[in-house]
Design a protein around this motif. Structure first.
Motif, PDB file in Angstrom:
ATOM      1  N   ALA A 171     -65.410  57.903  45.724  1.00  0.00           N
ATOM      2  CA  ALA A 171     -65.185  57.881  44.078  1.00  0.00           C
ATOM      3  C   ALA A 171     -64.455  57.044  43.448  1.00  0.00           C
ATOM      4  N   LEU A 172     -64.941  56.808  42.371  1.00  0.00           N
ATOM      5  CA  LEU A 172     -64.274  55.880  41.329  1.00  0.00           C
ATOM      6  C   LEU A 172     -64.275  56.507  40.080  1.00  0.00           C
ATOM      7  N   GLY A 198     -80.734  78.943  45.784  1.00  0.00           N
ATOM      8  CA  GLY A 198     -81.133  77.536  46.073  1.00  0.00           C
ATOM      9  C   GLY A 198     -80.312  76.422  45.726  1.00  0.00           C
ATOM     10  N   GLY A 199     -79.558  76.945  44.831  1.00  0.00           N
ATOM     11  CA  GLY A 199     -78.544  76.280  43.892  1.00  0.00           C
ATOM     12  C   GLY A 199     -77.255  75.862  44.834  1.00  0.00           C
ATOM     13  N   LEU A 200     -76.616  74.823  44.633  1.00  0.00           N
ATOM     14  CA  LEU A 200     -75.376  74.334  45.255  1.00  0.00           C
ATOM     15  C   LEU A 200     -74.052  74.737  44.521  1.00  0.00           C
ATOM     16  N   LEU A 201     -73.416  75.083  45.178  1.00  0.00           N
ATOM     17  CA  LEU A 201     -71.694  75.311  44.627  1.00  0.00           C
ATOM     18  C   LEU A 201     -70.816  74.423  45.652  1.00  0.00           C
ATOM     19  N   THR A 202     -69.805  74.295  45.020  1.00  0.00           N
ATOM     20  CA  THR A 202     -68.686  73.686  45.608  1.00  0.00           C
ATOM     21  C   THR A 202     -67.746  74.724  46.317  1.00  0.00           C
ATOM     22  N   LYS A 203     -67.455  74.590  47.365  1.00  0.00           N
ATOM     23  CA  LYS A 203     -66.829  75.955  48.131  1.00  0.00           C
ATOM     24  C   LYS A 203     -65.334  75.206  48.149  1.00  0.00           C
ATOM     25  N   PHE A 204     -65.311  73.623  48.611  1.00  0.00           N
ATOM     26  CA  PHE A 204     -64.013  73.292  48.801  1.00  0.00           C
ATOM     27  C   PHE A 204     -64.126  71.651  48.549  1.00  0.00           C
ATOM     28  N   ARG A 205     -62.962  71.303  47.855  1.00  0.00           N
ATOM     29  CA  ARG A 205     -63.129  69.824  47.633  1.00  0.00           C
ATOM     30  C   ARG A 205     -61.752  69.301  47.824  1.00  0.00           C
ATOM     31  N   ARG A 206     -61.369  68.286  48.574  1.00  0.00           N
ATOM     32  CA  ARG A 206     -60.375  67.406  49.089  1.00  0.00           C
ATOM     33  C   ARG A 206     -60.419  66.116  48.548  1.00  0.00           C
ATOM     34  N   VAL A 207     -59.838  65.513  47.529  1.00  0.00           N
ATOM     35  CA  VAL A 207     -59.594  64.212  47.142  1.00  0.00           C
ATOM     36  C   VAL A 207     -58.456  63.505  47.559  1.00  0.00           C
ATOM     37  N   ARG A 208     -58.709  62.363  48.170  1.00  0.00           N
ATOM     38  CA  ARG A 208     -57.512  61.469  48.640  1.00  0.00           C
ATOM     39  C   ARG A 208     -57.750  60.147  48.066  1.00  0.00           C
ATOM     40  N   GLY A 257     -60.268  52.838  38.133  1.00  0.00           N
ATOM     41  CA  GLY A 257     -59.445  53.460  39.286  1.00  0.00           C
ATOM     42  C   GLY A 257     -58.943  54.883  39.171  1.00  0.00           C
ATOM     43  N   PRO A 258     -58.370  55.732  39.699  1.00  0.00           N
ATOM     44  CA  PRO A 258     -58.401  55.267  41.003  1.00  0.00           C
ATOM     45  C   PRO A 258     -59.560  55.351  42.049  1.00  0.00           C
ATOM     46  N   SER A 259     -59.675  54.594  43.040  1.00  0.00           N
ATOM     47  CA  SER A 259     -60.749  54.849  43.995  1.00  0.00           C
ATOM     48  C   SER A 259     -60.445  56.015  44.998  1.00  0.00           C
ATOM     49  N   CYS A 260     -61.160  56.571  45.277  1.00  0.00           N
ATOM     50  CA  CYS A 260     -60.972  57.955  46.086  1.00  0.00           C
ATOM     51  C   CYS A 260     -61.811  57.911  47.408  1.00  0.00           C
ATOM     52  N   PHE A 261     -61.434  58.786  48.232  1.00  0.00           N
ATOM     53  CA  PHE A 261     -62.314  59.276  49.294  1.00  0.00           C
ATOM     54  C   PHE A 261     -62.414  61.011  49.104  1.00  0.00           C
ATOM     55  N   VAL A 262     -63.653  61.617  49.205  1.00  0.00           N
ATOM     56  CA  VAL A 262     -63.679  62.985  48.767  1.00  0.00           C
ATOM     57  C   VAL A 262     -64.372  63.705  50.005  1.00  0.00           C
ATOM     58  N   THR A 263     -63.786  64.913  50.292  1.00  0.00           N
ATOM     59  CA  THR A 263     -64.510  65.537  51.418  1.00  0.00           C
ATOM     60  C   THR A 263     -64.922  67.046  50.566  1.00  0.00           C
ATOM     61  N   PHE A 281     -60.043  73.482  45.198  1.00  0.00           N
ATOM     62  CA  PHE A 281     -60.134  71.944  44.675  1.00  0.00           C
ATOM     63  C   PHE A 281     -58.711  71.247  44.961  1.00  0.00           C
ATOM     64  N   ASP A 282     -58.579  70.936  46.084  1.00  0.00           N
ATOM     65  CA  ASP A 282     -57.442  70.190  46.596  1.00  0.00           C
ATOM     66  C   ASP A 282     -57.557  68.769  45.874  1.00  0.00           C
ATOM     67  N   HIS A 283     -56.818  68.588  44.712  1.00  0.00           N
ATOM     68  CA  HIS A 283     -57.544  67.382  43.801  1.00  0.00           C
ATOM     69  C   HIS A 283     -56.312  66.391  43.971  1.00  0.00           C
ATOM     70  N   ARG A 284     -55.230  66.477  44.593  1.00  0.00           N
ATOM     71  CA  ARG A 284     -54.198  65.331  44.590  1.00  0.00           C
ATOM     72  C   ARG A 284     -53.193  65.873  45.569  1.00  0.00           C
ATOM     73  N   PRO A 285     -52.940  64.812  46.661  1.00  0.00           N
ATOM     74  CA  PRO A 285     -51.636  65.169  47.456  1.00  0.00           C
ATOM     75  C   PRO A 285     -50.332  65.336  46.800  1.00  0.00           C
ATOM     76  N   GLY A 286     -49.549  66.323  47.143  1.00  0.00           N
ATOM     77  CA  GLY A 286     -48.249  66.582  46.363  1.00  0.00           C
ATOM     78  C   GLY A 286     -48.461  67.669  45.183  1.00  0.00           C
ATOM     79  N   ALA A 287     -49.630  68.127  44.770  1.00  0.00           N
ATOM     80  CA  ALA A 287     -49.908  69.214  43.933  1.00  0.00           C
ATOM     81  C   ALA A 287     -50.398  70.215  44.647  1.00  0.00           C
TER      82      ALA A 287
END
Lengths: 152, 152, 152
Positions: free
Chosen positions: A107-108, A137-147, A122-128, A50-56
Motif C-alpha cells: 500500500a502507498l 456474498g459481500g466481503l468484509l475486513t475482519k482483521f487488518r495489520r499495516v506495517r 508515503g508511507p509505503s506499507c505491507f498489509v495483511t 484494525f491494527d493500523h500502526r505499530p506502537g498504537a
C-alpha cells in the motif's frame, strides 16, 4: 506443459475472488479517502480489528474505526487539508479452510495539496488482511495489520 | 457465512469484466504514453467525449482526441521530452442496465527525464468512465471525466 | 451492441489468466523484495533469462539470477539498507499459440529508508515477460526484459 486452457479449472476460487477483492478494496479506500467514517467502518466486520500502526493500540470494532477516521479528519486534515489517495498493489489472495480469505498486499498513500500537482508520497506499507465472505456474498475486513516500511 | 465457492455465481459479470477492463486500460495507456494519437483515439467511441481537465472544453470525438494528443507531443513533449507513464489503480466496475459499464479509478502520471532514474510524479487524479461493449466484445471509452486532485 | 453477459464467453483465457498472473507476480516480487534469492530464482524456469538492464549481460538460468539477487543484497543493500517494493501495473496478457503467455507491464521501484516515511521512487520501467505454464498449472518466468525509462 499443459496449455493455459487445460489448467483453467485449477483455480476457480482465485478467478472469482481476485477481481471481487480488488473491487472491494477500491470501494473501501474510496470511503476512507473521502472521510466517510461510518461507511468505511462498515466495510469491516462488526468486531473487526484494525491494527493500523505499530506502537498504537489496534482499533477494535466499527465504532473505534469510525472514530479514528473522524478524529483524523478533525485534527490532521483540518490543519493541513490534503486529498489522500490510498493505492494498493501486488495483491496475494489465500482462501482459507474456514471460508475466510487471507490477503497480503503493498500500500502507498499519495497526498495532494491544493495547487500542487506533484503529490507527496508515503508511507509505503505491507498489509495483511483476513476477509470474511458474508451471506450475501459481500466481503468484509475482519482483521487488518499495516506495517509501515519506514518503521520496521 | 457461505464459503467463497458458494457465492461465486453471484458475480459472473464482474469476474469477466474486471480483467478485461484492466487489459483494455493497459493497452489504451500504452498508446497514449507512446503518442500514438490515432490508436489512442480509436480506443474511444467515434463520438467519445474526453473531459480531460476542469476549465477546458471537453474533447468531442476521435478527431479532437487525436489532435489533442498530437498537439501535446508537438509542444510540451518537444520542449521537454519525458517518458510519461499513466498508472490506473483502485478500479471499480459498475455494469449498467443499458449494457454500458461505468468505472471509477485513481490515476497517476509518472514523468521520467532521460538520465534521471527518479520520475516526477503527478498529477493524482480521480477518473470516471463510461465504457461501451462493442459487437465484437471489445471495449471502447464512450465518456471520460478526469478530475485532478490539486485543482479541486 | 451486445450486453456484457453475451460476450463473456469470448475471453475465458483472459478471465482465468489475468488474476493468476497478478497473483504470481505479487508472490514473485515478495521474494525479490525480501532478498529470498533462491525462492525468487525458482519463479523462473531452470533456464530462465533475465535481461535486467541495457548494457549488462542478461542473467542466464536460476543460479545466475539467485547470485545477482544475493550480490545486490551483500553490496548495495548492505551499504544502504532500504526496503524495496516492486510495483507492477497496467498489465497486458497475450496467450501464445505455443502455450506460453507473453505479458507487458509497467514497473516502479519504491525505496524506503528507516525513519523516512516518504519513499524514493524509481526507476520507472517497461517490462516484457514470457511465462511458461507448468504441468501443475503454476506459472514460471521463462524470459524477462526490463527497459528503464531513464536509460532509453
Amino acid at each position: 506443459m499443459t496449455s493455459p486452457a487445460e489448467v483453467s479449472a485449477a483455480t476457480p476460487l482465485l478467478t472469482e475472488l481476485y477481481p471481487r477483492i480488488q473491487q472491494f478494496y477500491a470501494g473501501q479506500v474510496r470511503h476512507l479517502d473521502a472521510f466517510r467514517a461510518e461507511e468505511f467502518a462498515a466495510t469491516f466486520t462488526e468486531d473487526g480489528v484494525f491494527d493500523h500502526r505499530p506502537g498504537a493500540d489496534p482499533l477494535l470494532g466499527r465504532q473505534a474505526i469510525a472514530a479514528a477516521v473522524s478524529g483524523y479528519q478533525r485534527t490532521k486534515h483540518a490543519a493541513d487539508p490534503v486529498q489522500r489517495r490510498h493505492w494498493f498493489n501486488m495483491l496475494q489472495v489465500f482462501p482459507q479452510d474456514d471460508g475466510t480469505v487471507r490477503t497480503e498486499y503493498y500500500a502507498l498513500v499519495l497526498h495532494t495539496r491544493p495547487g500542487t500537482p506533484e503529490p507527496q508520497t508515503g508511507p509505503s506499507c505491507f498489509v495483511t488482511d483476513v476477509l470474511e465472505v458474508g451471506e450475501d456474498g459481500g466481503l468484509l475486513t475482519k482483521f487488518r495489520r499495516v506495517r509501515q516500511d519506514h518503521l520496521v
